[in-house]
Design a protein around this motif. Structure first.
Motif, PDB file in Angstrom:
ATOM      1  N   ARG A 226       0.847  -1.194   0.000  1.00  0.00           N
ATOM      2  CA  ARG A 226       0.000   0.000   0.000  1.00  0.00           C
ATOM      3  C   ARG A 226       0.880   1.240   0.000  1.00  0.00           C
ATOM      4  O   ARG A 226       1.746   1.408   0.864  1.00  0.00           O
ATOM      5  CB  ARG A 226      -0.926   0.011   1.213  1.00  0.00           C
ATOM      6  CG  ARG A 226      -1.878   1.210   1.245  1.00  0.00           C
ATOM      7  CD  ARG A 226      -2.882   1.097   2.378  1.00  0.00           C
ATOM      8  NE  ARG A 226      -2.242   1.084   3.677  1.00  0.00           N
ATOM      9  CZ  ARG A 226      -2.572   0.286   4.674  1.00  0.00           C
ATOM     10  NH1 ARG A 226      -3.529  -0.599   4.520  1.00  0.00           N
ATOM     11  NH2 ARG A 226      -1.942   0.348   5.834  1.00  0.00           N
ATOM     12  N   LEU A 227       0.658   2.129  -0.977  1.00  0.00           N
ATOM     13  CA  LEU A 227       1.368   3.394  -1.072  1.00  0.00           C
ATOM     14  C   LEU A 227       0.393   4.508  -0.732  1.00  0.00           C
ATOM     15  O   LEU A 227      -0.709   4.565  -1.295  1.00  0.00           O
ATOM     16  CB  LEU A 227       1.928   3.596  -2.483  1.00  0.00           C
ATOM     17  CG  LEU A 227       2.861   2.506  -3.021  1.00  0.00           C
ATOM     18  CD1 LEU A 227       3.241   2.810  -4.456  1.00  0.00           C
ATOM     19  CD2 LEU A 227       4.106   2.386  -2.142  1.00  0.00           C
ATOM     20  N   GLY A 228       0.794   5.404   0.180  1.00  0.00           N
ATOM     21  CA  GLY A 228      -0.116   6.453   0.606  1.00  0.00           C
ATOM     22  C   GLY A 228       0.552   7.803   0.702  1.00  0.00           C
ATOM     23  O   GLY A 228       1.761   7.911   0.970  1.00  0.00           O
ATOM     24  N   LEU A 246       4.547   3.812   3.175  1.00  0.00           N
ATOM     25  CA  LEU A 246       4.623   2.538   2.450  1.00  0.00           C
ATOM     26  C   LEU A 246       4.337   1.428   3.436  1.00  0.00           C
ATOM     27  O   LEU A 246       5.007   1.332   4.484  1.00  0.00           O
ATOM     28  CB  LEU A 246       5.997   2.359   1.804  1.00  0.00           C
ATOM     29  CG  LEU A 246       6.208   1.110   0.933  1.00  0.00           C
ATOM     30  CD1 LEU A 246       7.237   1.387  -0.165  1.00  0.00           C
ATOM     31  CD2 LEU A 246       6.681  -0.085   1.764  1.00  0.00           C
ATOM     32  N   SER A 247       3.322   0.636   3.160  1.00  0.00           N
ATOM     33  CA  SER A 247       2.968  -0.496   4.022  1.00  0.00           C
ATOM     34  C   SER A 247       3.102  -1.788   3.238  1.00  0.00           C
ATOM     35  O   SER A 247       2.570  -1.912   2.134  1.00  0.00           O
ATOM     36  CB  SER A 247       1.530  -0.357   4.537  1.00  0.00           C
ATOM     37  OG  SER A 247       1.389   0.779   5.358  1.00  0.00           O
ATOM     38  N   SER A 341      -6.337  -1.727  -5.629  1.00  0.00           N
ATOM     39  CA  SER A 341      -7.397  -1.148  -4.800  1.00  0.00           C
ATOM     40  C   SER A 341      -7.099   0.323  -4.523  1.00  0.00           C
ATOM     41  O   SER A 341      -5.951   0.766  -4.601  1.00  0.00           O
ATOM     42  CB  SER A 341      -7.536  -1.905  -3.476  1.00  0.00           C
ATOM     43  OG  SER A 341      -6.372  -1.749  -2.688  1.00  0.00           O
ATOM     44  N   ALA A 342      -8.156   1.075  -4.217  1.00  0.00           N
ATOM     45  CA  ALA A 342      -8.031   2.450  -3.731  1.00  0.00           C
ATOM     46  C   ALA A 342      -8.214   2.430  -2.225  1.00  0.00           C
ATOM     47  O   ALA A 342      -9.044   1.684  -1.695  1.00  0.00           O
ATOM     48  CB  ALA A 342      -9.073   3.344  -4.395  1.00  0.00           C
ATOM     49  N   ASN A 343      -7.439   3.260  -1.519  1.00  0.00           N
ATOM     50  CA  ASN A 343      -7.423   3.217  -0.057  1.00  0.00           C
ATOM     51  C   ASN A 343      -7.537   4.603   0.552  1.00  0.00           C
ATOM     52  O   ASN A 343      -7.019   5.585   0.007  1.00  0.00           O
ATOM     53  CB  ASN A 343      -6.108   2.593   0.447  1.00  0.00           C
ATOM     54  CG  ASN A 343      -5.918   1.174  -0.019  1.00  0.00           C
ATOM     55  OD1 ASN A 343      -6.294   0.243   0.671  1.00  0.00           O
ATOM     56  ND2 ASN A 343      -5.326   0.993  -1.203  1.00  0.00           N
ATOM     57  N   ASN A 354      -3.641  11.854  13.415  1.00  0.00           N
ATOM     58  CA  ASN A 354      -2.390  12.416  12.934  1.00  0.00           C
ATOM     59  C   ASN A 354      -2.483  12.841  11.479  1.00  0.00           C
ATOM     60  O   ASN A 354      -2.170  13.977  11.136  1.00  0.00           O
ATOM     61  CB  ASN A 354      -1.251  11.413  13.131  1.00  0.00           C
ATOM     62  CG  ASN A 354       0.097  11.984  12.743  1.00  0.00           C
ATOM     63  OD1 ASN A 354       0.555  11.829  11.616  1.00  0.00           O
ATOM     64  ND2 ASN A 354       0.756  12.648  13.692  1.00  0.00           N
ATOM     65  N   VAL A 355      -2.943  11.949  10.609  1.00  0.00           N
ATOM     66  CA  VAL A 355      -3.015  12.276   9.190  1.00  0.00           C
ATOM     67  C   VAL A 355      -3.925  11.269   8.492  1.00  0.00           C
ATOM     68  O   VAL A 355      -4.029  10.110   8.909  1.00  0.00           O
ATOM     69  CB  VAL A 355      -1.601  12.268   8.548  1.00  0.00           C
ATOM     70  CG1 VAL A 355      -0.985  10.870   8.563  1.00  0.00           C
ATOM     71  CG2 VAL A 355      -1.643  12.830   7.130  1.00  0.00           C
ATOM     72  N   ILE A 356      -4.602  11.715   7.446  1.00  0.00           N
ATOM     73  CA  ILE A 356      -5.360  10.831   6.571  1.00  0.00           C
ATOM     74  C   ILE A 356      -4.539  10.603   5.310  1.00  0.00           C
ATOM     75  O   ILE A 356      -4.105  11.566   4.664  1.00  0.00           O
ATOM     76  CB  ILE A 356      -6.735  11.421   6.226  1.00  0.00           C
ATOM     77  CG1 ILE A 356      -7.612  11.492   7.476  1.00  0.00           C
ATOM     78  CG2 ILE A 356      -7.436  10.589   5.157  1.00  0.00           C
ATOM     79  CD1 ILE A 356      -8.967  12.120   7.232  1.00  0.00           C
ATOM     80  N   GLU A 357      -4.316   9.351   4.968  1.00  0.00           N
ATOM     81  CA  GLU A 357      -3.518   8.998   3.799  1.00  0.00           C
ATOM     82  C   GLU A 357      -4.429   8.453   2.697  1.00  0.00           C
ATOM     83  O   GLU A 357      -5.306   7.630   2.961  1.00  0.00           O
ATOM     84  CB  GLU A 357      -2.470   7.940   4.172  1.00  0.00           C
ATOM     85  CG  GLU A 357      -1.524   8.379   5.287  1.00  0.00           C
ATOM     86  CD  GLU A 357      -0.809   7.214   5.928  1.00  0.00           C
ATOM     87  OE1 GLU A 357      -1.104   6.054   5.546  1.00  0.00           O
ATOM     88  OE2 GLU A 357       0.022   7.450   6.820  1.00  0.00           O
ATOM     89  N   TRP A 358      -4.200   8.915   1.495  1.00  0.00           N
ATOM     90  CA  TRP A 358      -4.929   8.440   0.327  1.00  0.00           C
ATOM     91  C   TRP A 358      -3.943   7.718  -0.578  1.00  0.00           C
ATOM     92  O   TRP A 358      -2.818   8.181  -0.762  1.00  0.00           O
ATOM     93  CB  TRP A 358      -5.563   9.621  -0.426  1.00  0.00           C
ATOM     94  CG  TRP A 358      -6.414  10.495   0.423  1.00  0.00           C
ATOM     95  CD1 TRP A 358      -6.000  11.561   1.160  1.00  0.00           C
ATOM     96  CD2 TRP A 358      -7.815  10.367   0.666  1.00  0.00           C
ATOM     97  NE1 TRP A 358      -7.057  12.134   1.843  1.00  0.00           N
ATOM     98  CE2 TRP A 358      -8.184  11.420   1.556  1.00  0.00           C
ATOM     99  CE3 TRP A 358      -8.798   9.489   0.210  1.00  0.00           C
ATOM    100  CZ2 TRP A 358      -9.506  11.591   1.990  1.00  0.00           C
ATOM    101  CZ3 TRP A 358     -10.099   9.677   0.662  1.00  0.00           C
ATOM    102  CH2 TRP A 358     -10.440  10.699   1.524  1.00  0.00           C
ATOM    103  N   GLY A 359      -4.326   6.571  -1.119  1.00  0.00           N
ATOM    104  CA  GLY A 359      -3.356   5.853  -1.930  1.00  0.00           C
ATOM    105  C   GLY A 359      -3.914   4.676  -2.684  1.00  0.00           C
ATOM    106  O   GLY A 359      -5.126   4.480  -2.795  1.00  0.00           O
TER     107      GLY A 359
END
Length: 364
Positions: A226-228, A246-247, A341-343, A354-359
Protein backbone atom coordinates in the motif's frame (compact mmCIF):
# COMPACT_ATOMS: atom_id res chain seq x y z
CA UNK A 1 -13.63 8.31 4.10
CA UNK A 2 -15.72 9.24 1.13
CA UNK A 3 -14.75 5.82 -0.33
CA UNK A 4 -17.41 4.37 1.96
CA UNK A 5 -20.10 6.48 0.32
CA UNK A 6 -18.93 5.37 -3.10
CA UNK A 7 -18.53 1.75 -2.10
CA UNK A 8 -22.08 1.54 -0.78
CA UNK A 9 -23.50 2.51 -4.16
CA UNK A 10 -24.02 -1.06 -5.32
CA UNK A 11 -27.09 0.25 -7.10
CA UNK A 12 -27.99 3.81 -8.02
CA UNK A 13 -30.23 5.82 -5.68
CA UNK A 14 -32.23 6.60 -8.84
CA UNK A 15 -33.72 3.15 -8.32
CA UNK A 16 -35.64 4.64 -5.39
CA UNK A 17 -38.29 5.91 -7.74
CA UNK A 18 -38.50 2.63 -9.65
CA UNK A 19 -38.18 -0.08 -7.00
CA UNK A 20 -41.81 -0.03 -5.96
CA UNK A 21 -43.17 -2.51 -8.49
CA UNK A 22 -40.20 -4.37 -9.96
CA UNK A 23 -39.82 -7.95 -8.65
CA UNK A 24 -36.35 -8.88 -7.43
CA UNK A 25 -35.38 -5.25 -6.83
CA UNK A 26 -34.22 -4.26 -3.37
CA UNK A 27 -36.97 -2.13 -1.77
CA UNK A 28 -36.30 1.29 -0.29
CA UNK A 29 -37.41 3.10 2.85
CA UNK A 30 -37.52 6.84 3.42
CA UNK A 31 -37.59 8.55 6.79
CA UNK A 32 -37.21 11.71 8.82
CA UNK A 33 -35.59 12.11 12.27
CA UNK A 34 -35.42 15.05 14.66
CA UNK A 35 -32.57 15.30 17.21
CA UNK A 36 -31.71 17.15 20.41
CA UNK A 37 -28.32 16.80 22.09
CA UNK A 38 -25.44 18.20 24.10
CA UNK A 39 -21.91 19.23 23.10
CA UNK A 40 -18.88 17.57 24.66
CA UNK A 41 -16.22 19.94 25.96
CA UNK A 42 -13.44 20.48 23.42
CA UNK A 43 -11.59 23.30 25.22
CA UNK A 44 -11.47 24.11 28.94
CA UNK A 45 -13.12 27.33 29.95
CA UNK A 46 -15.64 27.71 27.13
CA UNK A 47 -18.72 27.42 29.31
CA UNK A 48 -21.08 28.84 26.67
CA UNK A 49 -20.15 26.04 24.30
CA UNK A 50 -19.95 23.34 26.97
CA UNK A 51 -23.61 23.69 27.93
CA UNK A 52 -25.29 24.46 24.59
CA UNK A 53 -27.70 21.94 23.12
CA UNK A 54 -27.58 21.36 19.35
CA UNK A 55 -30.70 20.45 17.42
CA UNK A 56 -30.80 18.55 14.16
CA UNK A 57 -33.02 17.16 11.46
CA UNK A 58 -32.17 14.23 9.19
CA UNK A 59 -33.70 13.01 5.95
CA UNK A 60 -32.62 9.50 4.97
CA UNK A 61 -33.19 6.64 2.55
CA UNK A 62 -32.39 2.96 3.21
CA UNK A 63 -31.97 0.21 0.63
CA UNK A 64 -32.98 -3.19 2.00
CA UNK A 65 -30.63 -6.02 1.04
CA UNK A 66 -32.28 -9.34 0.15
CA UNK A 67 -29.38 -11.78 0.38
CA UNK A 68 -28.32 -11.74 -3.27
CA UNK A 69 -24.71 -11.40 -2.14
CA UNK A 70 -23.11 -13.72 0.36
CA UNK A 71 -21.93 -10.92 2.66
CA UNK A 72 -25.54 -9.72 2.97
CA UNK A 73 -26.58 -13.13 4.31
CA UNK A 74 -23.54 -13.32 6.61
CA UNK A 75 -24.50 -10.00 8.22
CA UNK A 76 -28.21 -10.69 8.53
CA UNK A 77 -29.54 -8.65 5.57
CA UNK A 78 -28.46 -5.15 6.68
CA UNK A 79 -29.82 -1.97 5.12
CA UNK A 80 -27.57 0.44 3.24
CA UNK A 81 -28.48 4.01 4.18
CA UNK A 82 -27.82 7.53 2.96
CA UNK A 83 -28.61 10.53 5.17
CA UNK A 84 -28.68 14.28 4.67
CA UNK A 85 -28.51 16.01 8.07
CA UNK A 86 -28.65 19.58 9.35
CA UNK A 87 -27.33 20.64 12.79
CA UNK A 88 -27.63 23.96 14.61
CA UNK A 89 -25.24 24.19 17.58
CA UNK A 90 -26.92 27.17 19.22
CA UNK A 91 -23.72 29.27 19.08
CA UNK A 92 -24.16 31.11 15.76
CA UNK A 93 -21.08 33.36 15.88
CA UNK A 94 -18.61 30.69 16.98
CA UNK A 95 -19.84 27.28 15.79
CA UNK A 96 -22.56 28.19 13.31
CA UNK A 97 -24.41 25.37 11.56
CA UNK A 98 -23.44 22.13 9.81
CA UNK A 99 -24.75 20.09 6.88
CA UNK A 100 -23.61 16.46 6.55
CA UNK A 101 -23.98 13.76 3.90
CA UNK A 102 -23.28 10.27 5.23
CA UNK A 103 -23.56 6.64 4.18
CA UNK A 104 -24.03 3.81 6.67
CA UNK A 105 -24.93 0.19 7.32
CA UNK A 106 -28.05 -0.40 9.42
CA UNK A 107 -28.54 -3.78 11.10
CA UNK A 108 -31.22 -5.28 13.29
CA UNK A 109 -29.88 -6.53 16.65
CA UNK A 110 -33.08 -7.83 18.27
CA UNK A 111 -36.62 -8.21 16.99
CA UNK A 112 -40.01 -8.68 18.66
CA UNK A 113 -42.57 -9.28 15.93
CA UNK A 114 -42.49 -6.11 13.83
CA UNK A 115 -40.67 -4.11 16.51
CA UNK A 116 -36.88 -4.16 16.52
CA UNK A 117 -33.69 -2.74 18.02
CA UNK A 118 -31.26 -1.60 15.33
CA UNK A 119 -27.77 -0.15 15.11
CA UNK A 120 -26.18 1.79 12.27
CA UNK A 121 -22.68 3.14 11.75
CA UNK A 122 -21.09 5.00 8.90
CA UNK A 123 -19.13 7.97 7.65
CA UNK A 124 -19.29 10.86 5.24
CA UNK A 125 -18.62 14.58 4.80
CA UNK A 126 -19.63 17.68 6.77
CA UNK A 127 -19.85 21.31 5.67
CA UNK A 128 -19.67 23.85 8.52
CA UNK A 129 -20.67 27.48 8.18
CA UNK A 130 -18.20 28.60 10.89
CA UNK A 131 -14.66 27.39 11.55
CA UNK A 132 -11.43 28.59 13.14
CA UNK A 133 -10.21 31.77 11.46
CA UNK A 134 -7.29 33.82 12.87
CA UNK A 135 -8.39 37.21 14.26
CA UNK A 136 -12.01 36.50 13.24
CA UNK A 137 -13.19 33.32 14.95
CA UNK A 138 -10.35 32.22 17.20
CA UNK A 139 -12.72 30.84 19.83
CA UNK A 140 -13.70 27.91 17.60
CA UNK A 141 -11.07 25.34 18.55
CA UNK A 142 -13.18 22.39 17.39
CA UNK A 143 -13.54 22.93 13.65
CA UNK A 144 -10.45 23.85 11.65
CA UNK A 145 -11.94 23.89 8.13
CA UNK A 146 -15.25 24.24 6.33
CA UNK A 147 -15.14 20.65 5.04
CA UNK A 148 -14.57 17.82 7.53
CA UNK A 149 -15.28 14.11 7.88
CA UNK A 150 -18.09 12.58 9.90
CA UNK A 151 -18.35 9.39 11.92
CA UNK A 152 -21.83 8.35 13.03
CA UNK A 153 -23.38 5.70 15.21
CA UNK A 154 -27.08 5.34 16.07
CA UNK A 155 -29.00 2.91 18.26
CA UNK A 156 -32.67 2.88 17.21
CA UNK A 157 -35.78 1.24 18.65
CA UNK A 158 -38.51 0.97 16.03
CA UNK A 159 -42.17 -0.03 16.30
CA UNK A 160 -44.98 -0.14 13.70
CA UNK A 161 -47.59 2.54 13.11
CA UNK A 162 -49.21 0.99 10.03
CA UNK A 163 -48.54 -1.82 7.54
CA UNK A 164 -45.24 -0.36 6.27
CA UNK A 165 -44.87 2.73 8.45
CA UNK A 166 -42.80 2.86 11.64
CA UNK A 167 -41.90 5.24 14.45
CA UNK A 168 -38.46 5.14 16.02
CA UNK A 169 -36.67 6.42 19.12
CA UNK A 170 -32.95 7.09 18.65
CA UNK A 171 -29.81 7.39 20.75
CA UNK A 172 -27.04 8.71 18.50
CA UNK A 173 -23.46 9.97 18.58
CA UNK A 174 -21.69 12.14 16.00
CA UNK A 175 -18.01 12.99 15.58
CA UNK A 176 -16.74 15.58 13.09
CA UNK A 177 -13.02 15.92 12.39
CA UNK A 178 -10.67 16.74 9.50
CA UNK A 179 -8.01 14.20 10.44
CA UNK A 180 -5.22 16.75 10.91
CA UNK A 181 -5.60 18.33 7.48
CA UNK A 182 -6.20 21.69 9.16
CA UNK A 183 -5.55 23.01 12.66
CA UNK A 184 -6.99 23.29 15.22
CA UNK A 185 -8.66 19.89 15.03
CA UNK A 186 -10.10 19.09 18.44
CA UNK A 187 -13.20 17.82 16.65
CA UNK A 188 -16.88 18.09 17.39
CA UNK A 189 -18.40 15.34 19.56
CA UNK A 190 -22.02 15.25 20.64
CA UNK A 191 -24.61 12.68 21.76
CA UNK A 192 -28.20 13.07 20.56
CA UNK A 193 -31.63 11.72 21.36
CA UNK A 194 -34.13 11.62 18.55
CA UNK A 195 -37.60 10.75 17.38
CA UNK A 196 -38.53 9.88 13.82
CA UNK A 197 -40.68 8.03 11.31
CA UNK A 198 -39.86 5.65 8.45
CA UNK A 199 -42.00 4.44 5.56
CA UNK A 200 -41.09 1.33 3.59
CA UNK A 201 -42.11 1.57 -0.07
CA UNK A 202 -42.42 -2.18 -0.61
CA UNK A 203 -42.16 -5.39 1.40
CA UNK A 204 -38.65 -6.86 1.60
CA UNK A 205 -38.65 -10.51 0.48
CA UNK A 206 -35.30 -12.22 1.12
CA UNK A 207 -33.95 -14.59 -1.53
CA UNK A 208 -32.01 -17.82 -1.02
CA UNK A 209 -29.89 -17.49 -4.13
CA UNK A 210 -26.14 -17.68 -3.54
CA UNK A 211 -23.69 -17.04 -6.36
CA UNK A 212 -21.51 -20.16 -6.25
CA UNK A 213 -18.60 -18.27 -7.79
CA UNK A 214 -18.25 -16.17 -4.64
CA UNK A 215 -18.56 -18.87 -2.00
CA UNK A 216 -15.08 -20.35 -2.52
CA UNK A 217 -12.38 -18.28 -0.84
CA UNK A 218 -8.64 -18.34 -1.31
CA UNK A 219 -7.08 -19.18 2.06
CA UNK A 220 -3.49 -18.82 0.87
CA UNK A 221 -1.30 -16.02 2.23
CA UNK A 222 -1.52 -12.87 0.09
CA UNK A 223 1.18 -10.23 -0.18
CA UNK A 224 -0.03 -6.62 -0.16
CA UNK A 225 1.71 -3.30 -0.86
CA UNK A 226 0.00 0.00 0.00
CA UNK A 227 1.37 3.39 -1.07
CA UNK A 228 -0.12 6.45 0.61
CA UNK A 229 0.22 10.23 0.63
CA UNK A 230 -1.24 12.51 3.29
CA UNK A 231 -1.32 16.24 3.99
CA UNK A 232 -1.50 17.75 7.46
CA UNK A 233 -1.10 20.94 9.46
CA UNK A 234 0.53 20.95 12.89
CA UNK A 235 0.37 24.60 13.94
CA UNK A 236 -2.69 26.82 13.81
CA UNK A 237 -1.08 29.06 11.22
CA UNK A 238 0.82 26.62 9.07
CA UNK A 239 1.26 25.29 5.56
CA UNK A 240 0.39 21.76 4.46
CA UNK A 241 3.10 19.16 5.06
CA UNK A 242 3.38 15.91 3.15
CA UNK A 243 3.49 12.51 4.81
CA UNK A 244 4.51 9.54 2.69
CA UNK A 245 3.71 5.99 3.74
CA UNK A 246 4.62 2.54 2.45
CA UNK A 247 2.97 -0.50 4.02
CA UNK A 248 3.93 -4.07 3.25
CA UNK A 249 1.74 -6.69 4.87
CA UNK A 250 0.63 -10.29 4.51
CA UNK A 251 -3.03 -11.23 4.76
CA UNK A 252 -4.69 -14.59 5.30
CA UNK A 253 -8.40 -15.08 4.65
CA UNK A 254 -9.99 -16.76 7.66
CA UNK A 255 -13.56 -16.68 6.31
CA UNK A 256 -15.59 -15.03 3.59
CA UNK A 257 -15.77 -11.80 5.61
CA UNK A 258 -12.59 -11.81 7.74
CA UNK A 259 -8.83 -11.68 7.14
CA UNK A 260 -5.86 -11.51 9.52
CA UNK A 261 -3.09 -9.01 8.70
CA UNK A 262 0.56 -8.70 9.76
CA UNK A 263 3.13 -6.35 8.27
CA UNK A 264 5.49 -3.39 8.43
CA UNK A 265 5.12 0.37 7.83
CA UNK A 266 7.64 2.94 6.62
CA UNK A 267 6.79 6.67 6.98
CA UNK A 268 8.44 9.87 5.80
CA UNK A 269 6.96 12.82 7.74
CA UNK A 270 8.02 16.30 6.60
CA UNK A 271 6.22 18.03 9.51
CA UNK A 272 8.51 16.96 12.36
CA UNK A 273 10.08 20.40 12.85
CA UNK A 274 6.59 21.84 13.43
CA UNK A 275 5.80 18.94 15.79
CA UNK A 276 8.70 20.09 18.01
CA UNK A 277 7.30 23.63 18.06
CA UNK A 278 3.76 22.41 18.74
CA UNK A 279 4.94 20.38 21.73
CA UNK A 280 6.98 23.34 23.06
CA UNK A 281 10.23 21.42 22.60
CA UNK A 282 13.55 22.83 21.48
CA UNK A 283 14.09 22.16 17.80
CA UNK A 284 17.34 20.20 17.39
CA UNK A 285 20.11 21.74 15.36
CA UNK A 286 20.97 20.21 12.04
CA UNK A 287 18.87 17.84 9.99
CA UNK A 288 15.72 16.30 11.45
CA UNK A 289 15.32 12.67 10.43
CA UNK A 290 11.78 12.33 8.97
CA UNK A 291 11.92 8.54 8.72
CA UNK A 292 9.88 6.24 10.95
CA UNK A 293 9.07 2.53 10.82
CA UNK A 294 6.72 0.20 12.63
CA UNK A 295 5.32 -3.32 12.76
CA UNK A 296 1.58 -4.01 12.62
CA UNK A 297 -1.08 -6.63 13.18
CA UNK A 298 -4.66 -6.15 12.08
CA UNK A 299 -8.02 -7.29 10.80
CA UNK A 300 -9.88 -6.76 7.53
CA UNK A 301 -13.66 -6.98 7.28
CA UNK A 302 -14.85 -7.74 3.72
CA UNK A 303 -18.14 -6.49 2.28
CA UNK A 304 -18.03 -7.44 -1.39
CA UNK A 305 -15.57 -5.04 -3.11
CA UNK A 306 -15.41 -2.79 -0.05
CA UNK A 307 -13.50 -3.68 3.11
CA UNK A 308 -12.73 -2.08 6.47
CA UNK A 309 -9.19 -2.33 7.84
CA UNK A 310 -7.98 -1.91 11.42
CA UNK A 311 -4.29 -2.19 12.32
CA UNK A 312 -2.44 -1.76 15.60
CA UNK A 313 1.19 -0.78 15.17
CA UNK A 314 4.31 -0.24 17.24
CA UNK A 315 7.16 1.99 16.20
CA UNK A 316 10.52 0.23 15.93
CA UNK A 317 12.27 3.31 14.52
CA UNK A 318 11.23 6.75 15.77
CA UNK A 319 14.46 8.71 16.33
CA UNK A 320 12.87 11.88 17.76
CA UNK A 321 10.30 10.23 20.07
CA UNK A 322 7.64 12.86 19.36
CA UNK A 323 4.74 10.38 19.30
CA UNK A 324 3.60 7.50 21.54
CA UNK A 325 5.14 4.11 20.87
CA UNK A 326 1.86 2.67 19.57
CA UNK A 327 -0.42 3.83 16.78
CA UNK A 328 -3.61 2.74 15.02
CA UNK A 329 -4.72 2.70 11.40
CA UNK A 330 -8.41 2.81 10.44
CA UNK A 331 -8.91 2.31 6.74
CA UNK A 332 -11.26 1.65 3.86
CA UNK A 333 -10.24 -0.35 0.82
CA UNK A 334 -12.19 -0.55 -2.42
CA UNK A 335 -11.16 -3.23 -4.94
CA UNK A 336 -10.83 -1.70 -8.41
CA UNK A 337 -9.59 -4.99 -9.86
CA UNK A 338 -8.46 -8.26 -8.30
CA UNK A 339 -4.94 -6.87 -7.85
CA UNK A 340 -5.46 -3.09 -7.43
CA UNK A 341 -7.40 -1.15 -4.80
CA UNK A 342 -8.03 2.45 -3.73
CA UNK A 343 -7.42 3.22 -0.06
CA UNK A 344 -8.21 5.88 2.54
CA UNK A 345 -6.47 5.37 5.89
CA UNK A 346 -6.51 7.42 9.11
CA UNK A 347 -3.40 7.15 11.27
CA UNK A 348 -3.95 8.01 14.94
CA UNK A 349 -1.98 8.02 18.18
CA UNK A 350 -4.37 6.88 20.92
CA UNK A 351 -7.24 9.43 20.63
CA UNK A 352 -5.40 11.94 18.43
CA UNK A 353 -5.73 11.85 14.65
CA UNK A 354 -2.39 12.42 12.93
CA UNK A 355 -3.01 12.28 9.19
CA UNK A 356 -5.36 10.83 6.57
CA UNK A 357 -3.52 9.00 3.80
CA UNK A 358 -4.93 8.44 0.33
CA UNK A 359 -3.36 5.85 -1.93
CA UNK A 360 -3.29 2.70 -3.97
CA UNK A 361 -2.86 -0.92 -2.97
CA UNK A 362 -1.32 -3.75 -4.98
CA UNK A 363 -2.21 -7.35 -4.11
CA UNK A 364 -0.40 -10.52 -5.21
Amino acid sequence: MFLFCLGCLFSSPAALAQAGNQPGKEPWSVGLNGYYGALFRYRAGLQTVNFTHPVGIELYANRHTLGKRLWEQKFGLPRIGFALSYYNYGVPDELGEALSLTAYLDKSILAWGRSSLNFNFGTGLVYSTRHYTPLVNEGNMAIGSRLTFALRGTLRYEFPLAERSYMNVNLAFRHFSNGGLNQPNNGMNFPLVGLGVRHQLREAKPVKFIDSTTTAIDRSIQLNLRLGLGLKEVLRIDSKHRVYNLSLYASKRLSYTNSFLVGVDARFDTALREEYINQALAVPEGRIDPRMAGVTIGHELHLSNLSFIFQLGRYVHQPHRLFPNYYQRYGLRYAITRNISANAVLLAHTRTANVIEWGLGFHL
